[in-house]
Design a protein around this motif. Sequence first.
Motif, PDB file in Angstrom:
ATOM      1  N   ALA A  77       0.843  -1.203   0.000  1.00 44.68           N
ATOM      2  CA  ALA A  77       0.000   0.000   0.000  1.00 44.68           C
ATOM      3  C   ALA A  77       0.874   1.248   0.000  1.00 44.68           C
ATOM      4  O   ALA A  77       0.816   2.073   0.915  1.00 44.68           O
ATOM      5  N   ILE A  78       1.678   1.390  -1.045  1.00 40.93           N
ATOM      6  CA  ILE A  78       2.584   2.517  -1.224  1.00 40.93           C
ATOM      7  C   ILE A  78       2.430   3.021  -2.655  1.00 40.93           C
ATOM      8  O   ILE A  78       1.771   2.367  -3.467  1.00 40.93           O
ATOM      9  N   PRO A  79       2.980   4.188  -3.006  1.00 44.30           N
ATOM     10  CA  PRO A  79       2.850   4.669  -4.383  1.00 44.30           C
ATOM     11  C   PRO A  79       3.301   3.632  -5.399  1.00 44.30           C
ATOM     12  O   PRO A  79       4.259   2.886  -5.170  1.00 44.30           O
ATOM     13  N   ALA A  80       2.616   3.605  -6.538  1.00 45.53           N
ATOM     14  CA  ALA A  80       2.866   2.575  -7.543  1.00 45.53           C
ATOM     15  C   ALA A  80       4.325   2.462  -7.972  1.00 45.53           C
ATOM     16  O   ALA A  80       4.835   1.343  -8.097  1.00 45.53           O
ATOM     17  N   GLN A  82      -9.891  -0.466  -8.210  1.00 47.43           N
ATOM     18  CA  GLN A  82      -9.704  -0.045  -6.823  1.00 47.43           C
ATOM     19  C   GLN A  82      -8.553  -0.774  -6.145  1.00 47.43           C
ATOM     20  O   GLN A  82      -8.152  -0.394  -5.047  1.00 47.43           O
ATOM     21  N   TYR A  83      -8.022  -1.797  -6.766  1.00 49.44           N
ATOM     22  CA  TYR A  83      -6.848  -2.503  -6.255  1.00 49.44           C
ATOM     23  C   TYR A  83      -6.287  -3.341  -7.393  1.00 49.44           C
ATOM     24  O   TYR A  83      -6.906  -3.493  -8.451  1.00 49.44           O
ATOM     25  N   LEU A  84      -5.117  -3.897  -7.160  1.00 52.93           N
ATOM     26  CA  LEU A  84      -4.457  -4.738  -8.151  1.00 52.93           C
ATOM     27  C   LEU A  84      -4.047  -6.018  -7.447  1.00 52.93           C
ATOM     28  O   LEU A  84      -3.398  -5.959  -6.389  1.00 52.93           O
ATOM     29  N   GLU A  85      -4.429  -7.190  -7.988  1.00 50.22           N
ATOM     30  CA  GLU A  85      -4.164  -8.420  -7.251  1.00 50.22           C
ATOM     31  C   GLU A  85      -3.633  -9.529  -8.157  1.00 50.22           C
ATOM     32  O   GLU A  85      -3.856  -9.547  -9.367  1.00 50.22           O
ATOM     33  N   THR A  86      -2.922 -10.453  -7.526  1.00 47.14           N
ATOM     34  CA  THR A  86      -2.494 -11.691  -8.152  1.00 47.14           C
ATOM     35  C   THR A  86      -2.298 -12.726  -7.057  1.00 47.14           C
ATOM     36  O   THR A  86      -2.055 -12.375  -5.896  1.00 47.14           O
ATOM     37  N   ASN A  87      -2.416 -13.990  -7.410  1.00 50.30           N
ATOM     38  CA  ASN A  87      -2.081 -15.055  -6.448  1.00 50.30           C
ATOM     39  C   ASN A  87      -0.882 -15.854  -6.945  1.00 50.30           C
ATOM     40  O   ASN A  87      -0.603 -16.945  -6.447  1.00 50.30           O
ATOM     41  N   ALA A  88      -0.220 -15.325  -7.978  1.00 46.02           N
ATOM     42  CA  ALA A  88       0.978 -15.981  -8.490  1.00 46.02           C
ATOM     43  C   ALA A  88       2.173 -15.040  -8.295  1.00 46.02           C
ATOM     44  O   ALA A  88       2.139 -13.906  -8.761  1.00 46.02           O
ATOM     45  N   PRO A  89       3.164 -15.474  -7.557  1.00 45.25           N
ATOM     46  CA  PRO A  89       3.354 -16.826  -7.031  1.00 45.25           C
ATOM     47  C   PRO A  89       2.645 -17.072  -5.701  1.00 45.25           C
ATOM     48  O   PRO A  89       2.441 -18.211  -5.309  1.00 45.25           O
ATOM     49  N   LEU A  90       2.267 -15.982  -4.989  1.00 42.88           N
ATOM     50  CA  LEU A  90       1.577 -16.068  -3.704  1.00 42.88           C
ATOM     51  C   LEU A  90       0.586 -14.915  -3.620  1.00 42.88           C
ATOM     52  O   LEU A  90       0.646 -13.977  -4.417  1.00 42.88           O
ATOM     53  N   PRO A  91      -0.342 -14.926  -2.648  1.00 40.82           N
ATOM     54  CA  PRO A  91      -1.317 -13.836  -2.531  1.00 40.82           C
ATOM     55  C   PRO A  91      -0.647 -12.467  -2.390  1.00 40.82           C
ATOM     56  O   PRO A  91       0.151 -12.238  -1.486  1.00 40.82           O
ATOM     57  N   VAL A 114      -1.574  -8.137  -3.158  1.00 42.10           N
ATOM     58  CA  VAL A 114      -2.502  -7.075  -3.554  1.00 42.10           C
ATOM     59  C   VAL A 114      -1.790  -5.738  -3.417  1.00 42.10           C
ATOM     60  O   VAL A 114      -1.100  -5.502  -2.424  1.00 42.10           O
ATOM     61  N   CYS A 115      -1.970  -4.872  -4.407  1.00 39.80           N
ATOM     62  CA  CYS A 115      -1.478  -3.494  -4.328  1.00 39.80           C
ATOM     63  C   CYS A 115      -2.666  -2.554  -4.134  1.00 39.80           C
ATOM     64  O   CYS A 115      -3.743  -2.763  -4.694  1.00 39.80           O
ATOM     65  N   SER A 116      -2.440  -1.505  -3.339  1.00 43.71           N
ATOM     66  CA  SER A 116      -3.530  -0.628  -2.937  1.00 43.71           C
ATOM     67  C   SER A 116      -2.987   0.780  -2.729  1.00 43.71           C
ATOM     68  O   SER A 116      -1.790   0.976  -2.511  1.00 43.71           O
ATOM     69  N   GLY A 119      -8.215   0.570   0.304  1.00 42.44           N
ATOM     70  CA  GLY A 119      -7.814  -0.224   1.460  1.00 42.44           C
ATOM     71  C   GLY A 119      -8.852  -1.261   1.836  1.00 42.44           C
ATOM     72  O   GLY A 119      -8.530  -2.419   2.129  1.00 42.44           O
ATOM     73  N   ARG A 120     -10.114  -0.850   1.805  1.00 45.56           N
ATOM     74  CA  ARG A 120     -11.194  -1.794   2.128  1.00 45.56           C
ATOM     75  C   ARG A 120     -11.254  -2.927   1.108  1.00 45.56           C
ATOM     76  O   ARG A 120     -11.339  -4.113   1.475  1.00 45.56           O
ATOM     77  N   GLU A 121     -11.212  -2.575  -0.178  1.00 40.39           N
ATOM     78  CA  GLU A 121     -11.313  -3.594  -1.218  1.00 40.39           C
ATOM     79  C   GLU A 121     -10.091  -4.502  -1.243  1.00 40.39           C
ATOM     80  O   GLU A 121     -10.193  -5.695  -1.562  1.00 40.39           O
ATOM     81  N   ALA A 122      -8.922  -3.971  -0.902  1.00 41.76           N
ATOM     82  CA  ALA A 122      -7.716  -4.793  -0.832  1.00 41.76           C
ATOM     83  C   ALA A 122      -7.848  -5.846   0.261  1.00 41.76           C
ATOM     84  O   ALA A 122      -7.427  -7.001   0.092  1.00 41.76           O
ATOM     85  N   ALA A 123      -8.444  -5.469   1.385  1.00 40.41           N
ATOM     86  CA  ALA A 123      -8.660  -6.422   2.475  1.00 40.41           C
ATOM     87  C   ALA A 123      -9.611  -7.534   2.029  1.00 40.41           C
ATOM     88  O   ALA A 123      -9.380  -8.716   2.312  1.00 40.41           O
ATOM     89  N   ILE A 124     -10.675  -7.167   1.336  1.00 44.60           N
ATOM     90  CA  ILE A 124     -11.626  -8.169   0.852  1.00 44.60           C
ATOM     91  C   ILE A 124     -10.934  -9.119  -0.125  1.00 44.60           C
ATOM     92  O   ILE A 124     -11.112 -10.347  -0.073  1.00 44.60           O
ATOM     93  N   ALA A 125     -10.110  -8.554  -1.011  1.00 47.24           N
ATOM     94  CA  ALA A 125      -9.442  -9.367  -2.030  1.00 47.24           C
ATOM     95  C   ALA A 125      -8.449 -10.349  -1.407  1.00 47.24           C
ATOM     96  O   ALA A 125      -8.393 -11.524  -1.793  1.00 47.24           O
TER      97      ALA A 125
END
Length: 352
Positions: free
Chosen positions: A159-162, A300-309, A311-313, A329-335
């Motif tokens: 959760a830091i600048p891109a 609202q977020y960026l996610e992948t599970n490869a290689p492991l969980p 999420v960027c926020s 932040g909320r959506e990252a937690a859900i993801a």
Amino acid sequence: MVDIAVIGAGLAGLICARQLQQVEYQVVVIEKSRGLGGRVATRRLQDTCADHGVRYLEDQGELSQQLIQILSDRQILHPWLKTPYQLEAETLRPTSPSLRYAASTGITSVAKFLATDLEILRGQRVIAIAPATDEWELQLEPTAGEPIPNFRARALVVAIPAPQALALIEPLSSVVPTNFLKKLRSVEFEPCLSAIATYPTGCQQDLANFAEAITFPKDSDLTWLSIESSKRPGDRQPVIVAQSSPEFAQRHLATTDLQPAGQHLLEQAAKLGLPWLNTPETLQVHRWRYAFASQPLADQYLETNAPLPLVCSGDWCGGRQTENALRSGREAAIAINQQLERRSMPPINLLL
């Protein structure tokens, strides 16, 4: 090892950590600075303070409205400004009214409230991440005289600048999906310089009938001027914050001594009819390299599970406002919860 490590204690990171802790994940927030909040920042001065990043809070949607209500009820926030002025053709004109809120002890009070009861490692910079068999290994920057902790987590929220997130994740390009990195690279930021100036108490009278905040034309080196002492009616020492345009800040990205740049901003402010603005008692200048997302991520977020969980926020997800940071932040937690144990996650409760 913890369940989830959150890198960054800005609004998105703090909201994410609170939401995950609410459903009993073991969460640790890792923050490179000693303070909290990212650009929700307050500079401590001798007998007062100044907000030199995020200027105020205002109702931008569901979560910012909820946060303002809670903090107002607890007397952390108070109404500050309804109508800032805008400089047009050398004339100050009122803008459309919208209530802005400030904090008597500085805007960073918002982050401190959100950080309540969270486990936060401050002054710890993550310099590398690497996937192991079933966990992330985080390498922290060595601190003089202290051992480097061996830190591991099942899942990771960055959760830091891109651009800073990209610096951590791009070395994993052989295992992280190409599209994930492509989206992260697409985010662009604008810089900003903030000049924080204090003046003798005798100048306070000149500000009695002066605008509390002013915005400036796009072609100006100066974009924002606020009388920070007006946020704290008991303050007798005038405090001014002048923030630059992105173009002006860009010209000073490599400048070592920022004092002349800050002085230039005060010279522009002095043209408003207060010549003493050009001669402060003290002047501090802060450079925000990643102040605003000029090209934010559409999602609202960026996610992948490869290689492991993972999420960027951040406030660069879905927009560039405070509300976007809170939602991200909320959506990252859900993801991240969906990638782990899919625990039942109620609506966010900022009071927990």
